[in-house]
Design a protein around this motif. Structure first.
Motif, PDB file in Angstrom:
ATOM      1  N   ILE A 127       5.498  20.703  26.490  1.00 32.02           N
ATOM      2  CA  ILE A 127       4.543  21.417  25.638  1.00 32.02           C
ATOM      3  C   ILE A 127       5.230  22.550  24.886  1.00 32.02           C
ATOM      4  O   ILE A 127       5.061  22.704  23.669  1.00 32.02           O
ATOM      5  N   SER A 128       6.023  23.345  25.579  1.00 29.68           N
ATOM      6  CA  SER A 128       6.656  24.503  24.933  1.00 29.68           C
ATOM      7  C   SER A 128       7.667  24.083  23.872  1.00 29.68           C
ATOM      8  O   SER A 128       7.913  24.809  22.909  1.00 29.68           O
ATOM      9  N   SER A 129       8.269  22.902  24.037  1.00 28.46           N
ATOM     10  CA  SER A 129       9.249  22.410  23.059  1.00 28.46           C
ATOM     11  C   SER A 129       8.585  21.819  21.830  1.00 28.46           C
ATOM     12  O   SER A 129       9.272  21.494  20.853  1.00 28.46           O
ATOM     13  N   GLY A 130       7.264  21.639  21.868  1.00 20.71           N
ATOM     14  CA  GLY A 130       6.545  21.066  20.737  1.00 20.71           C
ATOM     15  C   GLY A 130       6.446  19.560  20.777  1.00 20.71           C
ATOM     16  O   GLY A 130       5.909  18.935  19.856  1.00 20.71           O
ATOM     17  N   GLU A 131       6.960  18.944  21.838  1.00 18.65           N
ATOM     18  CA  GLU A 131       6.968  17.487  21.943  1.00 18.65           C
ATOM     19  C   GLU A 131       5.555  16.898  21.917  1.00 18.65           C
ATOM     20  O   GLU A 131       5.335  15.803  21.398  1.00 18.65           O
ATOM     21  N   LEU A 132       4.593  17.623  22.457  1.00 24.31           N
ATOM     22  CA  LEU A 132       3.204  17.143  22.487  1.00 24.31           C
ATOM     23  C   LEU A 132       2.403  17.638  21.286  1.00 24.31           C
ATOM     24  O   LEU A 132       1.276  17.215  21.064  1.00 24.31           O
ATOM     25  N   GLY A 133       2.996  18.513  20.508  1.00 27.34           N
ATOM     26  CA  GLY A 133       2.282  19.077  19.375  1.00 27.34           C
ATOM     27  C   GLY A 133       1.291  20.151  19.822  1.00 27.34           C
ATOM     28  O   GLY A 133       1.296  20.593  20.972  1.00 27.34           O
ATOM     29  N   GLU A 134       0.432  20.562  18.912  1.00 27.75           N
ATOM     30  CA  GLU A 134      -0.560  21.585  19.245  1.00 27.75           C
ATOM     31  C   GLU A 134      -1.572  21.030  20.248  1.00 27.75           C
ATOM     32  O   GLU A 134      -2.069  19.919  20.094  1.00 27.75           O
ATOM     33  N   ILE A 135      -1.868  21.812  21.299  1.00 28.19           N
ATOM     34  CA  ILE A 135      -2.805  21.375  22.320  1.00 28.19           C
ATOM     35  C   ILE A 135      -4.215  21.282  21.750  1.00 28.19           C
ATOM     36  O   ILE A 135      -4.692  22.182  21.058  1.00 28.19           O
ATOM     37  N   ARG A 136      -4.878  20.171  22.074  1.00 29.65           N
ATOM     38  CA  ARG A 136      -6.250  19.957  21.614  1.00 29.65           C
ATOM     39  C   ARG A 136      -7.257  19.899  22.757  1.00 29.65           C
ATOM     40  O   ARG A 136      -8.409  20.286  22.578  1.00 29.65           O
ATOM     41  N   ARG A 137      -6.826  19.362  23.888  1.00 27.61           N
ATOM     42  CA  ARG A 137      -7.781  19.187  24.986  1.00 27.61           C
ATOM     43  C   ARG A 137      -7.056  19.125  26.322  1.00 27.61           C
ATOM     44  O   ARG A 137      -5.959  18.558  26.410  1.00 27.61           O
ATOM     45  N   THR A 138      -7.661  19.707  27.353  1.00 30.22           N
ATOM     46  CA  THR A 138      -7.172  19.539  28.725  1.00 30.22           C
ATOM     47  C   THR A 138      -8.330  19.102  29.605  1.00 30.22           C
ATOM     48  O   THR A 138      -9.470  19.539  29.411  1.00 30.22           O
ATOM     49  N   ASN A 139      -8.032  18.227  30.536  1.00 25.96           N
ATOM     50  CA  ASN A 139      -9.023  17.790  31.518  1.00 25.96           C
ATOM     51  C   ASN A 139      -8.347  17.722  32.879  1.00 25.96           C
ATOM     52  O   ASN A 139      -7.363  16.996  33.035  1.00 25.96           O
ATOM     53  N   TRP A 140      -8.850  18.488  33.828  1.00 29.03           N
ATOM     54  CA  TRP A 140      -8.291  18.415  35.190  1.00 29.03           C
ATOM     55  C   TRP A 140      -9.424  18.135  36.165  1.00 29.03           C
ATOM     56  O   TRP A 140     -10.360  18.929  36.319  1.00 29.03           O
ATOM     57  N   ILE A 141      -9.317  16.979  36.813  1.00 29.88           N
ATOM     58  CA  ILE A 141     -10.222  16.632  37.913  1.00 29.88           C
ATOM     59  C   ILE A 141      -9.420  16.789  39.188  1.00 29.88           C
ATOM     60  O   ILE A 141      -8.461  16.042  39.421  1.00 29.88           O
ATOM     61  N   ILE A 142      -9.762  17.778  39.987  1.00 36.16           N
ATOM     62  CA  ILE A 142      -9.034  18.040  41.225  1.00 36.16           C
ATOM     63  C   ILE A 142     -10.063  18.100  42.358  1.00 36.16           C
ATOM     64  O   ILE A 142     -10.555  19.166  42.729  1.00 36.16           O
ATOM     65  N   THR A 143     -10.420  16.920  42.845  1.00 32.42           N
ATOM     66  CA  THR A 143     -11.483  16.814  43.853  1.00 32.42           C
ATOM     67  C   THR A 143     -10.965  16.264  45.177  1.00 32.42           C
ATOM     68  O   THR A 143     -11.749  15.815  46.011  1.00 32.42           O
ATOM     69  N   ASN A 144      -9.644  16.287  45.369  1.00 32.12           N
ATOM     70  CA  ASN A 144      -9.108  15.773  46.634  1.00 32.12           C
ATOM     71  C   ASN A 144      -8.847  16.888  47.650  1.00 32.12           C
ATOM     72  O   ASN A 144      -7.966  16.795  48.492  1.00 32.12           O
ATOM     73  N   TRP A 145      -9.648  17.943  47.541  1.00 34.77           N
ATOM     74  CA  TRP A 145      -9.594  19.038  48.525  1.00 34.77           C
ATOM     75  C   TRP A 145     -10.645  18.801  49.609  1.00 34.77           C
ATOM     76  O   TRP A 145     -11.411  19.692  49.930  1.00 34.77           O
ATOM     77  N   TYR A 146     -10.738  17.621  50.148  1.00 34.76           N
ATOM     78  CA  TYR A 146     -11.822  17.321  51.086  1.00 34.76           C
ATOM     79  C   TYR A 146     -11.806  18.265  52.298  1.00 34.76           C
ATOM     80  O   TYR A 146     -10.784  18.452  52.948  1.00 34.76           O
ATOM     81  N   ARG A 147     -12.962  18.863  52.549  1.00 33.89           N
ATOM     82  CA  ARG A 147     -13.142  19.737  53.706  1.00 33.89           C
ATOM     83  C   ARG A 147     -14.483  19.420  54.355  1.00 33.89           C
ATOM     84  O   ARG A 147     -15.534  19.495  53.713  1.00 33.89           O
ATOM     85  N   SER A 148     -14.445  19.050  55.630  1.00 30.99           N
ATOM     86  CA  SER A 148     -15.673  18.708  56.362  1.00 30.99           C
ATOM     87  C   SER A 148     -16.355  19.967  56.885  1.00 30.99           C
ATOM     88  O   SER A 148     -15.790  21.066  56.840  1.00 30.99           O
ATOM     89  N   GLN A 149     -17.544  19.794  57.422  1.00 31.57           N
ATOM     90  CA  GLN A 149     -18.245  20.931  58.004  1.00 31.57           C
ATOM     91  C   GLN A 149     -17.458  21.507  59.183  1.00 31.57           C
ATOM     92  O   GLN A 149     -17.467  22.725  59.413  1.00 31.57           O
ATOM     93  N   ALA A 150     -16.744  20.636  59.892  1.00 33.29           N
ATOM     94  CA  ALA A 150     -15.940  21.106  61.029  1.00 33.29           C
ATOM     95  C   ALA A 150     -14.884  22.103  60.570  1.00 33.29           C
ATOM     96  O   ALA A 150     -14.584  23.081  61.268  1.00 33.29           O
ATOM     97  N   TYR A 151     -14.303  21.870  59.409  1.00 32.55           N
ATOM     98  CA  TYR A 151     -13.321  22.812  58.852  1.00 32.55           C
ATOM     99  C   TYR A 151     -13.982  24.169  58.614  1.00 32.55           C
ATOM    100  O   TYR A 151     -13.451  25.212  59.012  1.00 32.55           O
ATOM    101  N   TYR A 152     -15.136  24.158  57.958  1.00 27.60           N
ATOM    102  CA  TYR A 152     -15.810  25.420  57.661  1.00 27.60           C
ATOM    103  C   TYR A 152     -16.279  26.129  58.931  1.00 27.60           C
ATOM    104  O   TYR A 152     -16.311  27.362  58.981  1.00 27.60           O
ATOM    105  N   ASP A 153     -16.615  25.357  59.962  1.00 29.32           N
ATOM    106  CA  ASP A 153     -17.087  25.956  61.216  1.00 29.32           C
ATOM    107  C   ASP A 153     -15.948  26.491  62.083  1.00 29.32           C
ATOM    108  O   ASP A 153     -16.191  27.131  63.102  1.00 29.32           O
ATOM    109  N   SER A 154     -14.688  26.229  61.680  1.00 22.55           N
ATOM    110  CA  SER A 154     -13.545  26.608  62.513  1.00 22.55           C
ATOM    111  C   SER A 154     -13.245  28.100  62.494  1.00 22.55           C
ATOM    112  O   SER A 154     -12.428  28.578  63.277  1.00 22.55           O
TER     113      SER A 154
END
Length: 388
Positions: free
Chosen positions: A140-167
């Motif tokens: 990105i900084s070298s300009g290889e991708l050109g000007e940024i137009r859109r970013t999308n990050w789906i980061i939903t693999n942080w699975y935590r059960s109730q047991a984790y929260y109860d710990s």
């Protein structure tokens, strides 16, 4: 100085892991000389783990001992700025664990103390060592991708059960942690997001769900929409109850699209920029020519040890910091803005009213279920390969 003498503030999971890395010679030019923790059980455990290392009850006592040149702050989230400021006042270098703090107001005070001290200041953003994200930043900084137009990050693999929260009674509480998935699991992504594309959002509209499918008081499901000064947009989605989860980052620019998923990077590179193609194309359903490029494996990531080595080299040899501590506020500004947008049910312009954010956070702290009624268990080293 031929070696940096390290002290560890907080012998919890992360603090004990960092202490172990240094104690066993994992960082060139570093030695573990002291640790401190307020809990007697943890101090006794530390004495058994690291023979010959001084063990203190308080940060003040450790700093006054003259045994440390630098500290790693690995205490609970709220205390990160407070502990760092103590160390700067004592003339000691500081490497702070993520997050930099819980709210921007306190982190600004830490940054000011760092600047006034003249000491080396870093933050444990170990994912800045990940070759995938370093390569993305380079493209990105070298300009290889050109000007940024859109970013999308789906980061939903942080699975935590109730047991984790109860710990632990402090987990997933406003008073104990200051937030949920944004402050606990996602600080790395919230740092990498602006770091890789080289710009911060100008405004954010977000929707947090609190205790979705879990008996907790903080956010564990988030969708945020960001806008940038150049007209680009971004979407950030995270959750701790999706099973299976996803970790997919897409960055679209004027010259193509880069996707990072499953530990691989793919670059769909346009032969001609979209802007140029659109200006010259006369075919109604014409599309730019695109080449699919599989970016070669960039090798393993040195993770936390890489950050500690870089920080040590900065002290000893003046090396440039990969994760300057002052930049810890950037990801926090995004998470604070996401919270504030949800609480006020409105857009939040960056920079935002940090006093208003603190007032809203304080309301939730006042009604928090967390009370310091149980001692923490003795520390056990965390598997650093599983912290991202």
């Amino acid at each position: 100085m031929s070696k940096v003498r390290y002290g560890i503030i907080g012998v919890g999971n992360m603090g004990s892991a960092h202490a172990g890395t240094i104690f066993h010679g994992g960082i060139k030019g570093a030695e573990l000389t002291a640790v401190c923790d307020g809990l007697p059980d943890k101090r006794e455990w530390a004495r058994q783990q690291w023979p010959g290392v001084a063990v203190f009850e308080s940060t003040e006592a450790m700093l006054a001992s003259g045994l440390v040149d630098a500290v790693i702050v690995a205490s609970p989230h709220y205390s990160h700025p407070e502990e760092a400021i103590k160390a700067f006042s004592a003339g000691v270098h500081v490497l702070v664990e993520k997050p930099a703090g819980v709210y921007a107001k306190q982190v600004r005070e830490m940054n000011e103390a760092a600047a006034a001290s003249g000491k080396t200041f870093g933050i444990m953003y170990n994912q800045r060592m990940n070759p995938l994200y370093r390569k993305l930043r380079e493209l990105i900084s070298s300009g290889e991708l050109g000007e940024i137009r859109r970013t999308n990050w789906i980061i939903t693999n942080w699975y935590r059960s109730q047991a984790y929260y109860d710990s632990g009674s402090w987990r997933a509480t406003w008073s104990g942690e200051g937030g949920g998935v944004l402050i606990n699991q996602c600080p790395h992504q919230l740092d990498l997001w602006p770091w890789t594309i080289g710009m911060m959002p100008t405004r954010i509209r977000a929707f947090c769900q609190f205790g979705k499918h879990r008996n907790i008081e903080v956010e564990n499901d988030v969708t945020a929409y960001a806008e940038y000064a150049n007209g680009a947009t971004g979407v950030f989605i995270t959750s701790t109850s999706d099973a299976p989860g996803t970790n997919r980052l897409e960055v679209t620019g004027d010259r193509g699209k880069i996707v990072i998923e499953d530990g691989k990077m793919t670059f769909w590179r346009l032969r001609q920029s979209e802007t140029e193609f659109n200006a010259s194309n006369k075919i109604p359903f014409g599309t730019p020519e695109v080449w699919k490029v599989e970016i070669p494996d960039q090798g393993p990531s040195p993770e936390h040890a890489g950050i500690m080595q870089n920080f040590t080299d900065a002290i000893l040899h003046g090396s440039e910091l990969i994760a300057p501590g002052e930049e810890g506020i950037n990801g926090l500004l995004i998470s604070n803005a996401i919270h504030l947008s949800t609480w006020t049910d409105d857009w939040v312009e960056l920079p935002f009213d940090e006093e208003l954010h603190y007032e809203e956070l304080s309301k939730r702290i006042a009604s928090s279920t967390f009370r310091k009624s149980e001692p923490a268990a003795p520390a056990m080293p965390v598997d650093l390969s599983r912290t991202f």
